[in-house]
Design a protein around this motif. Structure first.
Motif, short mmCIF file in Angstrom:
data_model
loop_
_atom_site.label_atom_id
_atom_site.label_comp_id
_atom_site.label_asym_id
_atom_site.label_seq_id
_atom_site.Cartn_x
_atom_site.Cartn_y
_atom_site.Cartn_z
N LEU A 15 0.86 -1.19 0.00
CA LEU A 15 0.00 0.00 0.00
C LEU A 15 0.89 1.23 0.00
O LEU A 15 1.78 1.36 0.86
CB LEU A 15 -0.89 0.02 1.24
N ASP A 16 0.68 2.12 -0.94
CA ASP A 16 1.37 3.41 -0.92
C ASP A 16 0.57 4.33 -0.01
O ASP A 16 -0.29 5.08 -0.45
CB ASP A 16 1.48 3.99 -2.32
N GLY A 60 -1.93 10.16 3.20
CA GLY A 60 -1.38 11.09 4.16
C GLY A 60 -0.24 10.60 5.03
O GLY A 60 0.36 11.39 5.75
N PHE A 61 0.06 9.30 5.01
CA PHE A 61 1.19 8.82 5.80
C PHE A 61 2.49 9.46 5.31
O PHE A 61 2.66 9.68 4.11
CB PHE A 61 1.30 7.29 5.73
N ASP A 62 3.40 9.72 6.25
CA ASP A 62 4.63 10.43 5.93
C ASP A 62 5.86 9.53 5.88
O ASP A 62 6.88 9.89 5.28
CB ASP A 62 4.88 11.52 6.98
N PHE A 63 5.81 8.40 6.53
CA PHE A 63 6.93 7.45 6.55
C PHE A 63 6.36 6.09 6.92
O PHE A 63 5.15 5.93 7.10
CB PHE A 63 8.02 7.89 7.54
N ALA A 64 7.23 5.10 7.03
CA ALA A 64 6.77 3.74 7.38
C ALA A 64 7.67 3.15 8.44
O ALA A 64 8.86 3.44 8.52
CB ALA A 64 6.76 2.84 6.14
N GLU A 106 9.89 -7.43 1.77
CA GLU A 106 8.94 -6.32 1.58
C GLU A 106 9.60 -4.95 1.66
O GLU A 106 8.92 -3.94 1.45
CB GLU A 106 7.83 -6.40 2.63
N CYS A 107 10.88 -4.88 1.97
CA CYS A 107 11.51 -3.57 2.15
C CYS A 107 11.37 -2.70 0.91
O CYS A 107 11.13 -1.49 1.00
CB CYS A 107 12.98 -3.74 2.51
N GLY A 108 11.52 -3.30 -0.26
CA GLY A 108 11.43 -2.54 -1.50
C GLY A 108 10.08 -1.90 -1.69
O GLY A 108 9.97 -0.80 -2.25
N ALA A 109 9.01 -2.57 -1.22
CA ALA A 109 7.67 -1.99 -1.36
C ALA A 109 7.54 -0.73 -0.53
O ALA A 109 6.94 0.26 -0.96
CB ALA A 109 6.62 -3.02 -0.94
N TYR A 110 8.11 -0.74 0.67
CA TYR A 110 8.04 0.47 1.51
C TYR A 110 8.93 1.58 0.94
O TYR A 110 8.54 2.76 0.96
CB TYR A 110 8.47 0.14 2.94
#
Length: 267
Positions: free
Chosen positions: A196-197, A202-206, A216-220
């Motif tokens: 999910l992007d 509105g999310f600013d970071f993960a 999954e790191c690449g997706a984030y």
């Protein structure tokens, strides 16, 4: 004659002003909303520590620290952990007063068996709004305590709901709690639901738990660039993650209970 003409002109002017062609002037524009407080972005180029199970000394190399919302901030870039989609295991007593906001099946709370947490009921707009108000009070406390950001855990609770919750409901609720954090002046971190992007809502970071383990790191990174905090719980995953992502992301190895005296390694 001059006086009569003046009277006629005055009468004509009044008629023009009060007739259909003389509509009332446009109302004054509504005042602009107060500017949102400045929000400090998650820093890059520094290490991060994950201290949910209890506070411990922070090494000089660490610029980002995540702690539970009931803990004091560390004095770095501090991220306040908030379980926004499920209950904390030790808070069931307080949630019994608000059981209408807890997801239930056949009268019993739906439980995340891995952690003993009850899922929150996101199925209606009224319940989402009520839950967002509760989370908003927690977030306001985080801001008052001096935190710069908040991490919302269990965005993916709908995947453990037995089909009672939907992704659409989860994202609708996420928008509300993201707005609560921004209104308090805090940056907001997405937790879970790789792929999910979240920046689109509105999310600013993960905060990415075990992204190396599950590839999954690449997706984030695709959504947030270098503004990702990566946490691993197995040494082999941590070592592989450091090789692949250690030059771009802060990655920390912790014990599963993130205890104050537990395992802690940095890339």
């Amino acid at each position: 004659m001059t006086i009569l003409l003046r009277l006629l002109a005055l009468a004509l002017g009044l008629a023009l002003l009060t007739g259909p062609a003389a509509a009332a002037p446009d109302p004054a524009p509504a005042p602009s909303p107060e500017a949102a407080p400045d929000i400090a972005p998650l820093p890059v180029g520094t290490d991060a520590d994950y201290q949910l199970g209890g506070a411990r000394p922070v090494p000089a190399r660490v610029g980002i620290v995540v702690r539970d919302r009931r803990a004091e901030p560390a004095g770095r870039y501090d991220v306040c952990y908030v379980n926004a989609f499920q209950t904390q295991p030790d808070e069931h007593r307080s949630w019994k007063k608000r059981m209408h906001l807890v997801l239930r099946s056949k009268g019993e709370p739906v439980v995340d068996e891995a952690w003993g947490e009850w899922l929150l009921d996101l199925r209606t707009g009224a319940k989402r709004a009520a839950l967002a108000r509760i989370v908003g009070r927690w977030v306001d406390r985080c801001a008052a305590d001096g935190y710069e950001a908040v991490e919302y855990d269990n965005l993916d609770s709908f995947t453990r709901s037995g089909g009672l919750l939907s992704r659409r409901q989860a994202l609708a609720y996420a928008r509300l709690v993201v707005a609560e954090a921004h209104e308090a002046g805090l940056a907001v971190g997405q937790k879970n639901l790789a792929g999910l992007d979240g920046s689109r809502i509105g999310f600013d970071f993960a905060v990415a738990e075990e992204c190396s383990r599950y590839r999954e790191c690449g997706a984030y990174v695709a959504a947030y660039g270098r503004r990702v905090v990566a946490v691993e719980y197995r040494r082999q995953d941590f070592r592989r993650g450091c090789r692949q992502w250690g030059d771009r992301l802060p990655m920390v190895l912790r014990d599963l209970n993130v205890s104050p005296k537990g395992v802690r390694r940095f890339c």
